[in-house]
Design an enzyme around this catalytic site. Structure first.
Site, PDB file in Angstrom:
ATOM      1  CG  ASP A 102      -2.131   1.213   1.149  1.00  0.00           C
ATOM      2  OD1 ASP A 102      -3.249   0.431   0.825  1.00  0.00           O
ATOM      3  OD2 ASP A 102      -1.685   2.330   1.104  1.00  0.00           O
TER       4      ASP A 102
ATOM      5  CG  ASN B 261     -12.121  -0.491   4.073  1.00  0.00           C
ATOM      6  OD1 ASN B 261     -12.687  -0.993   5.235  1.00  0.00           O
ATOM      7  ND2 ASN B 261     -11.031  -0.066   3.919  1.00  0.00           N
TER       8      ASN B 261
ATOM      9  N   GLY C 145     -15.960   2.610   4.016  1.00  0.00           N
ATOM     10  CA  GLY C 145     -14.629   3.062   4.025  1.00  0.00           C
ATOM     11  C   GLY C 145     -14.010   2.941   2.744  1.00  0.00           C
ATOM     12  CD  GLN C 146     -15.100  -0.392  -2.566  1.00  0.00           C
ATOM     13  OE1 GLN C 146     -16.130  -0.870  -2.043  1.00  0.00           O
ATOM     14  NE2 GLN C 146     -14.615  -0.981  -3.414  1.00  0.00           N
TER      15      GLN C 146
ATOM     16  CG  HIS D 265      -8.684  -3.268  -2.144  1.00  0.00           C
ATOM     17  ND1 HIS D 265      -9.591  -2.289  -3.001  1.00  0.00           N
ATOM     18  CD2 HIS D 265      -8.407  -2.297  -0.887  1.00  0.00           C
ATOM     19  CE1 HIS D 265     -10.025  -1.337  -2.297  1.00  0.00           C
ATOM     20  NE2 HIS D 265      -9.131  -1.322  -1.049  1.00  0.00           N
TER      21      HIS D 265
ATOM     22  CG  HIS E 147      -6.938  -2.730   3.145  1.00  0.00           C
ATOM     23  ND1 HIS E 147      -6.078  -1.709   3.018  1.00  0.00           N
ATOM     24  CD2 HIS E 147      -8.035  -2.551   2.681  1.00  0.00           C
ATOM     25  CE1 HIS E 147      -7.052  -0.706   2.436  1.00  0.00           C
ATOM     26  NE2 HIS E 147      -8.134  -1.291   2.379  1.00  0.00           N
TER      27      HIS E 147
END
Ligand code: AMP
Ligand code: ZN
Length: 113
Positions: free
Chosen positions: A31, A86, A92-93, A99, A101
């Site tokens: 990230d 998310n 919270g995307q 994806h 995390h």
């Protein structure tokens, strides 16, 4: 490939990223804005807007993303870690390409923000 999508562009090699893992279905990257000492992302190669879409169309891929994320955590030395998906703005995307995390290397807190 969605030309507007930053993760599709990373997968296509148009935007640089630190790639840790690749197979026919997913790519593992670091990230760019880490929220923990270890912060990795597992992206599907195919563009899906969110896990909602993956879960509806390809459960095997959903499971594979979790399995790869867990393997990358172990390889990064964070046996104890947190996986996060998310989903949607309220979830919270911020990037509308599915994806997972991988967060580790510090004590996680609960409830999450
Ligand atoms: P989310 O908010 O769950 O959609 O997560 C999107 C993640 O993508 C965030 O953690 C961002 O830091 C990360 N991100 C955005 N752009 C890039 C990029 N070019 N390379 C790597 N990670 C990125
Ligand atoms: Zn995409």
């Amino acid at each position: 490939m969605n030309a507007e999508c930053i993760f599709c562009r990373i997968i296509a090699g148009e935007i640089p990223a630190t790639q840790l893992y690749s197979d026919d279905d997913v790519v593992g990257i670091v990230d760019v804005s880490p929220q923990a000492p270890t912060h990795l992302l597992v992206l599907s190669r195919k563009h899906f807007s969110s896990m909602t879409q993956v879960a509806q169309s390809d459960e095997r891929l959903a499971g594979h993303m979790i399995a790869v994320a867990t393997r990358l955590a172990r390889e990064a030395g964070v046996q104890e870690h947190r996986l996060v998906v998310n989903t949607g703005a309220k979830g919270g995307q911020t990037v509308d390409h599915v994806h997972v995390h991988v967060l580790g290397g510090r004590q996680m807190t609960w409830p999450p923000g």
